[in-house]
Design a protein around this motif. Sequence first.
Motif, PDB file in Angstrom:
ATOM      1  N   UNK A  15      42.816  40.171  26.381  1.00  0.00           N
ATOM      2  CA  UNK A  15      41.911  41.290  26.173  1.00  0.00           C
ATOM      3  C   UNK A  15      40.455  40.862  26.220  1.00  0.00           C
ATOM      4  N   UNK A  16      40.170  39.587  26.160  1.00  0.00           N
ATOM      5  CA  UNK A  16      38.800  39.090  26.209  1.00  0.00           C
ATOM      6  C   UNK A  16      38.377  38.720  27.626  1.00  0.00           C
ATOM      7  N   UNK A  17      39.088  39.219  28.641  1.00  0.00           N
ATOM      8  CA  UNK A  17      38.770  38.962  30.028  1.00  0.00           C
ATOM      9  C   UNK A  17      38.799  37.471  30.362  1.00  0.00           C
ATOM     10  N   UNK A  18      39.734  36.727  29.759  1.00  0.00           N
ATOM     11  CA  UNK A  18      39.820  35.302  30.067  1.00  0.00           C
ATOM     12  C   UNK A  18      40.331  35.069  31.473  1.00  0.00           C
ATOM     13  N   UNK A  19      40.806  36.139  32.144  1.00  0.00           N
ATOM     14  CA  UNK A  19      41.236  36.002  33.524  1.00  0.00           C
ATOM     15  C   UNK A  19      40.071  35.934  34.483  1.00  0.00           C
ATOM     16  N   UNK A  20      38.850  36.151  33.987  1.00  0.00           N
ATOM     17  CA  UNK A  20      37.668  36.051  34.821  1.00  0.00           C
ATOM     18  C   UNK A  20      37.224  34.592  34.869  1.00  0.00           C
ATOM     19  N   UNK A  21      37.243  34.017  36.050  1.00  0.00           N
ATOM     20  CA  UNK A  21      36.843  32.626  36.234  1.00  0.00           C
ATOM     21  C   UNK A  21      35.493  32.566  36.923  1.00  0.00           C
ATOM     22  N   UNK A  35      29.764  32.365  41.008  1.00  0.00           N
ATOM     23  CA  UNK A  35      30.552  33.506  41.484  1.00  0.00           C
ATOM     24  C   UNK A  35      31.655  33.809  40.479  1.00  0.00           C
ATOM     25  N   UNK A  36      31.802  35.073  40.126  1.00  0.00           N
ATOM     26  CA  UNK A  36      32.885  35.486  39.238  1.00  0.00           C
ATOM     27  C   UNK A  36      34.115  35.834  40.069  1.00  0.00           C
ATOM     28  N   UNK A  37      35.237  35.242  39.701  1.00  0.00           N
ATOM     29  CA  UNK A  37      36.509  35.526  40.381  1.00  0.00           C
ATOM     30  C   UNK A  37      37.383  36.337  39.433  1.00  0.00           C
ATOM     31  N   UNK A  38      37.810  37.513  39.881  1.00  0.00           N
ATOM     32  CA  UNK A  38      38.570  38.428  39.032  1.00  0.00           C
ATOM     33  C   UNK A  38      39.858  38.814  39.748  1.00  0.00           C
ATOM     34  N   UNK A  39      40.966  38.699  39.023  1.00  0.00           N
ATOM     35  CA  UNK A  39      42.250  39.133  39.569  1.00  0.00           C
ATOM     36  C   UNK A  39      42.458  40.600  39.215  1.00  0.00           C
ATOM     37  N   UNK A  89      33.362  31.396  51.583  1.00  0.00           N
ATOM     38  CA  UNK A  89      33.629  29.987  51.324  1.00  0.00           C
ATOM     39  C   UNK A  89      34.332  29.806  49.993  1.00  0.00           C
ATOM     40  N   UNK A  90      33.863  30.532  48.963  1.00  0.00           N
ATOM     41  CA  UNK A  90      34.488  30.430  47.646  1.00  0.00           C
ATOM     42  C   UNK A  90      35.929  30.929  47.686  1.00  0.00           C
ATOM     43  N   UNK A  91      36.175  32.006  48.438  1.00  0.00           N
ATOM     44  CA  UNK A  91      37.531  32.536  48.546  1.00  0.00           C
ATOM     45  C   UNK A  91      38.437  31.545  49.269  1.00  0.00           C
ATOM     46  N   UNK A  92      37.930  30.913  50.317  1.00  0.00           N
ATOM     47  CA  UNK A  92      38.731  29.926  51.045  1.00  0.00           C
ATOM     48  C   UNK A  92      39.073  28.726  50.177  1.00  0.00           C
ATOM     49  N   UNK A  93      38.112  28.286  49.374  1.00  0.00           N
ATOM     50  CA  UNK A  93      38.347  27.127  48.522  1.00  0.00           C
ATOM     51  C   UNK A  93      39.188  27.495  47.318  1.00  0.00           C
ATOM     52  N   UNK A  94      39.249  28.786  47.005  1.00  0.00           N
ATOM     53  CA  UNK A  94      40.014  29.210  45.845  1.00  0.00           C
ATOM     54  C   UNK A  94      41.495  29.323  46.115  1.00  0.00           C
ATOM     55  N   UNK A  95      41.877  29.218  47.365  1.00  0.00           N
ATOM     56  CA  UNK A  95      43.289  29.318  47.723  1.00  0.00           C
ATOM     57  C   UNK A  95      43.995  27.978  47.547  1.00  0.00           C
TER      58      UNK A  95
END
Length: 419
Positions: free
Chosen positions: A327-333, A342-346, A413-419
Motif C-alpha cells: 500500500x506504500x507504493x513499494x512497487x515503484x522503482x 526515472x520512475x518504473x511502475x508496474x 534505453x531504461x526500458x531496454x535495460x530493465x528487461x
Amino acid sequence: MAPNDSAQTTEEAEDLAAGRRKAARYIVPVAVAGVAAATIGLVPALAASGDPDLPKITAQQLIEKMAASETQQLSGTVKINTDLGLPLGGLAGLGGGSFGPKGGDAKGDGSSAAPESKLMELASGSHTLRVAADGPDRAKVSILENAAEYSLIHNGDEVWAYDSASNEAFHSKDAGTADGKDRTPPKDLPTTPKEFADEALKAADDTTSVTVGGTARVAGRDAYQLVIKPKQSGSTIGSIKIAVDAKNGVPLKFTLSSTSGGKAVIDAGFTKVDFSKPAASTFDFSPPKGAKVTEGDELEKGKGAKNHEDFKNHEDFKGPKDFKGSEDFKGLNVIGEGWTSIAKIEVPGGQGLSAPKGGDVPPEASKFLDALGDKVDGKFGSGTVFKTRLINALVTDDGTVYVGAVTKDTLVKAANEGK
C-alpha cells in the motif's frame, strides 16, 4: 550581463554542497504534481532598466545568502506562466477538482474552494497572484481571475479558502491543534519564487552545475542570477535560473527552460514586492453572508469526497495495494540518479493501452490515444511515449510505465535495460 567567475577548487565544491544542505533546511514542503514544480515572461518589461553592476559573488556565497535570509515579511504581486506543452488544455482539466460543482459529484457535495483542486490550476497557463506573509504563521495567496478572486489564508491555527465566483468557503485547522491532527490542506504547487527555488535546490548534488550567471533587475530590485544546470545528458531540463535579491537573499524570480528551446516551461516572478510588515487585517477573514462553508473535517469523514471513494472501490482499481509491492507504493522503482532519474511502475493487471479482453476500449479510443503519443519498439517489446516539454512517459504494451523529466531515447534505453 557580465557573468561572474565561478570556477571552484575541490574544497570550494565541498563547501558548496554544505551550503546546499543548509539551504534545504529552509525548504517549504510542496507536493509538485508532474513538476513541481512549475513559471512569466517578465524579461521584456524588465530589460529596459539594464543589469545592475554588483560586487562579484560565488555560487556558494549566493546559496549561503539565500539560506541565511531572515526575511519573513513581504507583500507583492507574482506572475506565473506555465507551458508544459500538454494537449487538450493541459493540467487544468485534470486538476479541475474532486470537490464541488466545478469537479465534484453530481450532487455538488464538497467545496469549489477546497485548495487541493484550485491550486492545480496554476499548472497550466498564465496567472496573477497577490501574496503576503508575516512570519511562519500568517500567509495569504490570492489568485486573481476575471471578475473573481480565490484566496487561501493561513492565520495562526486557522486556514481559510474562499472562492468569490461560487461564494463558497473552506475552513480547516492548521497543524499543532489540541488533538494533534494536521488538517492543513495539502499544497499542490509552489506559488512564490522562493518555493520554486527551494524545490530546485533539492536537486543540487554532484550531478548538477551551479554557477552565478550575472545580474538582473526584478520588480525594481537588484538581483544576482543563480544558474542551475544538469551535468548529465538525457534530461529535458535545460537550465533553472533564480534571481536572488542582492540585499536580503530572497528569490525574486524563477525560470525553468527546456532542452527543446522556446519560451520557458515555468516562469514565476514578482512584478511588485514590498518587504515591510503587512497590515494585520490582511490575514483576517470571515465568510460573506450567504456563503456556503465546508469544514475540513467533513471532507475527512467522506462528505464531498464521494468521487474518491467510488474510485477506490472501482472493480479495476482498488487503491495503491493493486500496485506490485504494498500500500506504500513499494512497487515503484527509481532507475538512475539525479536529473535523469526515472520512475518504473508496474500497472495492475499487466496491461498497457491495448484493449482488455472483452473489448472495453473502442477502436476509436485506442486510435485517439495512439495519436497523442509516439509508438516505440525495443528489447522491452513495444509501447507508446507520451510527451510534454518537461515530463515524458513510456507505457509499454505489457503494462509497465517509465516516467521522468527525460528524453524519449532515455526512456527507451531504461526500458531496454530493465528487461
